[in-house]
Motif scaffolding. Structure first.
Motif, PDB file in Angstrom:
ATOM      1  N   HIS A 158      -6.888  -6.736   4.376  1.00 59.10           N
ATOM      2  CA  HIS A 158      -5.815  -7.596   3.604  1.00 59.10           C
ATOM      3  C   HIS A 158      -6.100  -7.154   2.065  1.00 59.10           C
ATOM      4  CE1 HIS A 158      -4.886 -11.413   1.332  1.00 59.10           C
ATOM      5  NE2 HIS A 158      -4.311 -11.611   2.238  1.00 59.10           N
ATOM      6  N   ASP A 159      -7.467  -6.905   1.628  1.00 57.57           N
ATOM      7  CA  ASP A 159      -7.649  -6.884   0.316  1.00 57.57           C
ATOM      8  C   ASP A 159      -6.740  -5.342  -0.200  1.00 57.57           C
ATOM      9  OD1 ASP A 159      -9.996  -8.530  -0.812  1.00 57.57           O
ATOM     10  OD2 ASP A 159     -10.064  -7.767   1.424  1.00 57.57           O
ATOM     11  N   SER A 160      -6.996  -4.405   0.747  1.00 61.73           N
ATOM     12  CA  SER A 160      -6.307  -2.896   0.374  1.00 61.73           C
ATOM     13  C   SER A 160      -4.906  -3.075   0.471  1.00 61.73           C
ATOM     14  CB  SER A 160      -6.882  -1.930   1.294  1.00 61.73           C
ATOM     15  OG  SER A 160      -6.331  -2.031   2.658  1.00 61.73           O
ATOM     16  N   ILE A 161      -4.301  -4.025   1.236  1.00 62.77           N
ATOM     17  CA  ILE A 161      -2.905  -3.965   1.141  1.00 62.77           C
ATOM     18  C   ILE A 161      -2.451  -4.628  -0.077  1.00 62.77           C
ATOM     19  CG2 ILE A 161      -0.857  -4.975   2.417  1.00 62.77           C
ATOM     20  CD1 ILE A 161      -2.399  -4.997   4.786  1.00 62.77           C
ATOM     21  N   VAL A 162      -3.126  -5.772  -0.404  1.00 65.49           N
ATOM     22  CA  VAL A 162      -2.821  -6.291  -1.677  1.00 65.49           C
ATOM     23  C   VAL A 162      -2.776  -5.369  -3.049  1.00 65.49           C
ATOM     24  CG1 VAL A 162      -3.365  -8.313  -3.441  1.00 65.49           C
ATOM     25  CG2 VAL A 162      -3.361  -8.707  -1.025  1.00 65.49           C
ATOM     26  N   GLU A 198       1.580  -3.137   5.115  1.00 64.78           N
ATOM     27  CA  GLU A 198       0.520  -2.149   4.904  1.00 64.78           C
ATOM     28  C   GLU A 198       1.016  -0.524   5.285  1.00 64.78           C
ATOM     29  OE1 GLU A 198      -2.982  -2.750   7.592  1.00 64.78           O
ATOM     30  OE2 GLU A 198      -2.859  -3.889   7.052  1.00 64.78           O
ATOM     31  N   ASP A 245     -16.123   4.421   0.479  1.00 62.35           N
ATOM     32  CA  ASP A 245     -16.425   3.003   1.091  1.00 62.35           C
ATOM     33  C   ASP A 245     -15.275   2.459   1.332  1.00 62.35           C
ATOM     34  OD1 ASP A 245     -17.436   0.941   2.133  1.00 62.35           O
ATOM     35  OD2 ASP A 245     -18.982   0.362   0.709  1.00 62.35           O
ATOM     36  N   VAL A 246     -14.872   1.890   2.597  1.00 67.47           N
ATOM     37  CA  VAL A 246     -13.630   1.101   2.696  1.00 67.47           C
ATOM     38  C   VAL A 246     -13.645  -0.365   2.566  1.00 67.47           C
ATOM     39  CG1 VAL A 246     -12.406   2.753   4.317  1.00 67.47           C
ATOM     40  CG2 VAL A 246     -13.839   1.004   5.077  1.00 67.47           C
ATOM     41  N   GLN A 256       9.376   7.716  -4.637  1.00 70.55           N
ATOM     42  CA  GLN A 256       8.286   7.797  -5.606  1.00 70.55           C
ATOM     43  C   GLN A 256       6.660   7.453  -5.337  1.00 70.55           C
ATOM     44  OE1 GLN A 256       9.987   4.883  -8.403  1.00 70.55           O
ATOM     45  NE2 GLN A 256      10.867   6.369  -9.509  1.00 70.55           N
ATOM     46  N   CYS A 257       6.694   6.786  -4.092  1.00 73.61           N
ATOM     47  CA  CYS A 257       5.330   6.452  -3.776  1.00 73.61           C
ATOM     48  C   CYS A 257       5.499   6.631  -2.053  1.00 73.61           C
ATOM     49  CB  CYS A 257       4.831   5.296  -4.230  1.00 73.61           C
ATOM     50  SG  CYS A 257       5.792   3.894  -4.032  1.00 73.61           S
ATOM     51  N   TYR A 258       4.356   6.467  -1.275  1.00 73.86           N
ATOM     52  CA  TYR A 258       4.201   6.126   0.060  1.00 73.86           C
ATOM     53  C   TYR A 258       2.609   5.636   0.277  1.00 73.86           C
ATOM     54  CZ  TYR A 258       2.019  10.868  -0.803  1.00 73.86           C
ATOM     55  OH  TYR A 258       0.955  12.000  -1.086  1.00 73.86           O
ATOM     56  N   PHE A 259       2.554   5.251   1.737  1.00 72.87           N
ATOM     57  CA  PHE A 259       1.317   4.502   1.984  1.00 72.87           C
ATOM     58  C   PHE A 259       0.621   5.377   3.019  1.00 72.87           C
ATOM     59  CE2 PHE A 259       4.411   1.426   0.452  1.00 72.87           C
ATOM     60  CZ  PHE A 259       3.486   0.788  -0.674  1.00 72.87           C
ATOM     61  N   ILE A 260      -0.603   5.477   2.808  1.00 71.38           N
ATOM     62  CA  ILE A 260      -1.576   6.325   3.821  1.00 71.38           C
ATOM     63  C   ILE A 260      -2.804   5.496   4.348  1.00 71.38           C
ATOM     64  CG2 ILE A 260      -3.112   8.387   4.052  1.00 71.38           C
ATOM     65  CD1 ILE A 260      -1.258   9.850   2.552  1.00 71.38           C
ATOM     66  N   VAL A 261      -3.110   5.552   5.419  1.00 69.56           N
ATOM     67  CA  VAL A 261      -4.340   4.711   6.029  1.00 69.56           C
ATOM     68  C   VAL A 261      -5.530   5.568   6.044  1.00 69.56           C
ATOM     69  CG1 VAL A 261      -5.261   3.423   7.804  1.00 69.56           C
ATOM     70  CG2 VAL A 261      -2.769   3.167   7.574  1.00 69.56           C
ATOM     71  N   TYR A 262      -6.546   5.134   5.352  1.00 64.73           N
ATOM     72  CA  TYR A 262      -8.002   5.751   5.465  1.00 64.73           C
ATOM     73  C   TYR A 262      -8.944   4.846   6.097  1.00 64.73           C
ATOM     74  CZ  TYR A 262      -6.267   9.185   2.324  1.00 64.73           C
ATOM     75  OH  TYR A 262      -5.549  10.314   1.733  1.00 64.73           O
ATOM     76  N   GLY A 263      -9.189   4.864   7.378  1.00 63.92           N
ATOM     77  CA  GLY A 263     -10.068   4.163   8.086  1.00 63.92           C
ATOM     78  C   GLY A 263      -9.375   2.682   8.158  1.00 63.92           C
ATOM     79  N   ASN A 264      -9.808   1.516   7.497  1.00 57.53           N
ATOM     80  CA  ASN A 264      -9.156   0.167   7.342  1.00 57.53           C
ATOM     81  C   ASN A 264      -8.795  -0.002   6.071  1.00 57.53           C
ATOM     82  OD1 ASN A 264     -11.639  -0.343   6.426  1.00 57.53           O
ATOM     83  ND2 ASN A 264     -11.698  -2.357   7.096  1.00 57.53           N
ATOM     84  N   GLU A 265      -8.648   0.951   5.385  1.00 62.52           N
ATOM     85  CA  GLU A 265      -8.055   0.706   3.853  1.00 62.52           C
ATOM     86  C   GLU A 265      -6.696   1.477   3.660  1.00 62.52           C
ATOM     87  OE1 GLU A 265      -9.515   3.481   0.491  1.00 62.52           O
ATOM     88  OE2 GLU A 265     -10.770   1.663   0.112  1.00 62.52           O
ATOM     89  N   LEU A 266      -5.625   0.682   3.348  1.00 63.88           N
ATOM     90  CA  LEU A 266      -4.316   1.252   2.733  1.00 63.88           C
ATOM     91  C   LEU A 266      -4.538   1.658   1.345  1.00 63.88           C
ATOM     92  CD1 LEU A 266      -1.508   1.545   4.028  1.00 63.88           C
ATOM     93  CD2 LEU A 266      -1.185  -0.621   2.507  1.00 63.88           C
ATOM     94  N   GLN A 267      -3.729   2.809   1.294  1.00 67.59           N
ATOM     95  CA  GLN A 267      -3.811   3.163  -0.157  1.00 67.59           C
ATOM     96  C   GLN A 267      -2.551   3.580  -0.551  1.00 67.59           C
ATOM     97  OE1 GLN A 267      -6.811   6.401  -0.932  1.00 67.59           O
ATOM     98  NE2 GLN A 267      -8.396   4.827  -1.206  1.00 67.59           N
ATOM     99  N   MET A 268      -1.946   3.718  -1.530  1.00 70.03           N
ATOM    100  CA  MET A 268      -0.759   3.975  -2.095  1.00 70.03           C
ATOM    101  C   MET A 268      -0.859   5.112  -2.675  1.00 70.03           C
ATOM    102  SD  MET A 268       1.506   4.165  -4.948  1.00 70.03           S
ATOM    103  CE  MET A 268       0.771   3.237  -6.415  1.00 70.03           C
TER     104      MET A 268
END
Length: 310
Positions: free
Chosen positions: A67-71, A284, A243-244, A88-100
């Motif tokens: 939840h935290d990484s999505i926010v 996500e 660390d995720v 201009q941006c996209y989203f990628i999953v690393y483990g259980n962490e979402l990153q823009m």
């Protein structure tokens, strides 16, 4: 059916949460978004994009990411005035962490928001192109000559440079191909075919990210904007925190956002806003880009441009 409804409601509430927080920042922390930027529309576009994002095991990002990484990803996107609808941006999953992460166009757009910036551009240098660098009286690096040739377009790339033109002058950043390769080797997505197949756009993006970081760290702009730009750039690197699990301050910050949002919603349901005034009721991309999902170019722009510079 209930699970489907729950999955649809969760991200919608998160986008509302981020929008609510952005409005608070505009009121209390002097956050200024681009004149023609609609945060609500950008968040809605991000919500639609997140529904298509998967991790390396093809699991939906909205199911596996914290939840935290999505926010945080949505908030970083909005603070920089970016939209996935404009590539201009996209989203990628690393483990259980979402990153823009930003595309080349996203970095251009973000840097142009900084005070005094007039123009932002990056170019690659091919073998046999006329290219000369030097320095000015202040010992600052300058590009003295760049004459590309159509005949050299298919020749090996030997380097790239970025230019940030401001009211006070022009800043140049130059990288050799070896330096670019070293930068790519430090990213989380090593040996990615994107770098091989679209090396020109990837090299431009890499040198521009380096130029942006150097420029931003000496600027007097808002910490909200410069912090978000730097955080997004560092997302891609192995030498950054992997660390995720959110650090305590970040987790606390998100918890506070949630608590504030829930209170706001409860108040609205009662017909009262946070400040006591009456108010009507309102309601996500993977650790490696998933096989077969790398849609890269749109008129010369990489959509998931997967490497940046620290």
């Amino acid at each position: 059916m209930n699970n489907q409804v729950a999955q649809q409601q969760k991200p919608t509430k998160l986008t509302d949460l981020v929008l609510d927080r952005v409005k608070q920042m505009q009121d209390t922390q002097d956050l200024s978004l681009p004149k023609n930027y609609n945060a609500s529309n950008a968040l809605n576009a991000a919500f639609l994009e997140l529904q298509k994002v998967q991790d390396r095991n093809h699991r939906p990002a909205l199911e596996v990411c914290s939840h935290d990484s999505i926010v945080k990803s949505l908030l970083d996107m909005t603070l920089q005035g970016l939209s996935p609808a404009k590539d201009q941006c996209y989203f990628i999953v690393y483990g259980n962490e979402l990153q823009m992460q930003r595309s080349y166009f996203g970095t251009v757009a973000a840097v142009k928001r900084l005070d005094g910036v007039q123009k932002v551009r990056a170019e690659v240098v091919h073998q046999d192109d006329a290219f000369e660098i030097g320095s000015n009286e202040d010992m600052e690096l300058v590009v003295k000559q760049f004459t590309p040739s159509f005949e050299n377009q298919d020749k090996p790339i030997i380097g790239a440079f970025a230019m940030i033109k401001t009211d006070e002058g022009t800043d140049f950043t130059v990288m050799t191909k070896k330096e670019i390769d070293q930068s790519w080797a430090q990213t989380r997505q090593k040996n990615n075919k994107v770098q091989q197949n679209f090396s020109q756009e990837m090299a431009k993006r890499t040198v521009l990210n380096r130029a942006a970081k150097m420029f931003i760290n000496t600027s007097d702009d808002s910490d909200l904007l410069t912090g978000a730009i730097n955080d997004t750039t560092s997302n891609e690197y192995d030498d950054e925190r992997r660390d995720v699990t959110p650090v305590e301050d970040e987790k606390q910050s998100t918890d506070e956002l949630l608590e504030g949002f829930q209170k706001s919603q409860e108040a609205k349901a009662k017909g009262v806003s946070n400040n006591g005034n009456s108010n009507e009721n309102k309601e996500e991309a993977s650790e490696e880009v998933a096989d077969g999902q790398t849609e890269l170019f749109n008129e010369g722009t990489i959509k998931p441009a997967d490497e940046a510079d620290s």
